[in-house]
Design a protein around this motif. Sequence first.
Motif, PDB file in Angstrom:
ATOM      1  N   TYR A   1       0.805  -1.224   0.000  1.00  0.00           N
ATOM      2  CA  TYR A   1       0.000   0.000   0.000  1.00  0.00           C
ATOM      3  C   TYR A   1       0.842   1.281   0.000  1.00  0.00           C
ATOM      4  N   GLU A   2       2.154   1.172   0.035  1.00  0.00           N
ATOM      5  CA  GLU A   2       2.991   2.366   0.086  1.00  0.00           C
ATOM      6  C   GLU A   2       2.647   3.278  -1.094  1.00  0.00           C
ATOM      7  N   PRO A   3       2.353   4.568  -0.839  1.00  0.00           N
ATOM      8  CA  PRO A   3       1.791   5.440  -1.886  1.00  0.00           C
ATOM      9  C   PRO A   3       2.675   5.645  -3.105  1.00  0.00           C
ATOM     10  N   THR A   4       3.999   5.649  -2.934  1.00  0.00           N
ATOM     11  CA  THR A   4       4.876   6.008  -4.049  1.00  0.00           C
ATOM     12  C   THR A   4       5.474   4.807  -4.772  1.00  0.00           C
TER      13      THR A   4
ATOM     14  N   ALA B   1      -4.503   6.755  -1.670  1.00  0.00           N
ATOM     15  CA  ALA B   1      -3.758   6.958  -0.430  1.00  0.00           C
ATOM     16  C   ALA B   1      -3.773   5.712   0.450  1.00  0.00           C
ATOM     17  N   TRP B   2      -4.713   4.794   0.221  1.00  0.00           N
ATOM     18  CA  TRP B   2      -4.845   3.532   0.943  1.00  0.00           C
ATOM     19  C   TRP B   2      -4.903   3.739   2.453  1.00  0.00           C
ATOM     20  N   LEU B   3      -3.804   3.512   3.171  1.00  0.00           N
ATOM     21  CA  LEU B   3      -3.810   3.551   4.636  1.00  0.00           C
ATOM     22  C   LEU B   3      -3.649   4.958   5.204  1.00  0.00           C
TER      23      LEU B   3
ATOM     24  N   SER C   1      -5.466   7.719   4.162  1.00  0.00           N
ATOM     25  CA  SER C   1      -6.649   8.536   3.943  1.00  0.00           C
ATOM     26  C   SER C   1      -7.809   7.959   4.737  1.00  0.00           C
ATOM     27  N   SER C   2      -8.574   8.830   5.363  1.00  0.00           N
ATOM     28  CA  SER C   2      -9.721   8.377   6.148  1.00  0.00           C
ATOM     29  C   SER C   2     -10.802   7.759   5.277  1.00  0.00           C
ATOM     30  N   ASP C   3     -10.800   8.055   3.979  1.00  0.00           N
ATOM     31  CA  ASP C   3     -11.809   7.503   3.074  1.00  0.00           C
ATOM     32  C   ASP C   3     -11.487   6.075   2.638  1.00  0.00           C
ATOM     33  N   THR C   4     -10.221   5.726   2.605  1.00  0.00           N
ATOM     34  CA  THR C   4      -9.830   4.422   2.064  1.00  0.00           C
ATOM     35  C   THR C   4      -9.228   3.479   3.096  1.00  0.00           C
TER      36      THR C   4
END
Length: 293
Positions: A128-131, A148-150, A152-155
């Motif tokens: 899940y690392e963003p970059t 953003a996975w982990l 972001s509050s949405d995902t």
Amino acid sequence: MISGWIDRNIRYIFSLPAVIFVALMVVFPLCYTAWLSLHEWSMSGTTPPLWVGLDNYISLMGDSRFWLSAWRTIYFSFGVIIVETVLGVGLAVFLNRSFRFKNVVKTLFLLPMVSTPVAIAMVWMLIYEPTVGFANFFLGKLGIEPQAWLTSSDTVMPSLMLVDVWEWTPMITLIVLAGMTTLPSDPYESAVVDGASKWQTFWHITIPMLMPTIIVAMLLRMIDALKTFDLIYATTQGGPGNSSETLNTYGYLLGFNYFKVGMGSALIIMFLLLVALISLLFVYVRKKAGEML
């Protein structure tokens, strides 16, 4: 005389070590937690626990963070159970037939379940690392914007649920597959004579006969999903903010970060009652499913 007494009570003597072990490892901690929930005690101080009665429970009832944690716990648990049950039954049907390398495939399905949860959490943090993570790399190949996975509050909650589904779907599969091996062949033979399709046979014969087994599998996973702590704490620690905080992580923070041992114990007792209530609901549903067969 002594030998006669031993012969009369041999069943109690042999079971006594197990009773003592359960009492020390389960009953005593539970009773001590219930006792602490009625007291106010901070581990950072030197004062003994102070009796406050039900004040800790009343404080939790007015704590919006507690209710949000309870909602996330139920949302996470029921969400993963539904997906894992559908996938688990489907995989069990797929594995309940003969094909080459069947045992190899079954072994590969077991690998996520037997791995260490914290190690799995670390691996999925890298995915899940963003970059540089594989998840966003894969989305990029599909022309989808990176997520953003982990972080972001949405995902964050769907991302954690995906990890749990990947890890524990094999458990549902194994239980259902074991149940399928015990199904009688007569109903299937009658269905073939009547000209029923494979879908009709699956929906009207296999699923009804498997329902008690499926409910047992769901109950076992539900209890385990409600208690999920290691995955969440190792990846997000309840963040970002409090958007992935469940009753387990909130209770841990209350007791060991904020040193509110009494309130943390009260939360654990209330959480135990929630698990018991949901378990009784599943037992009732399984009983009804068994009566319908």
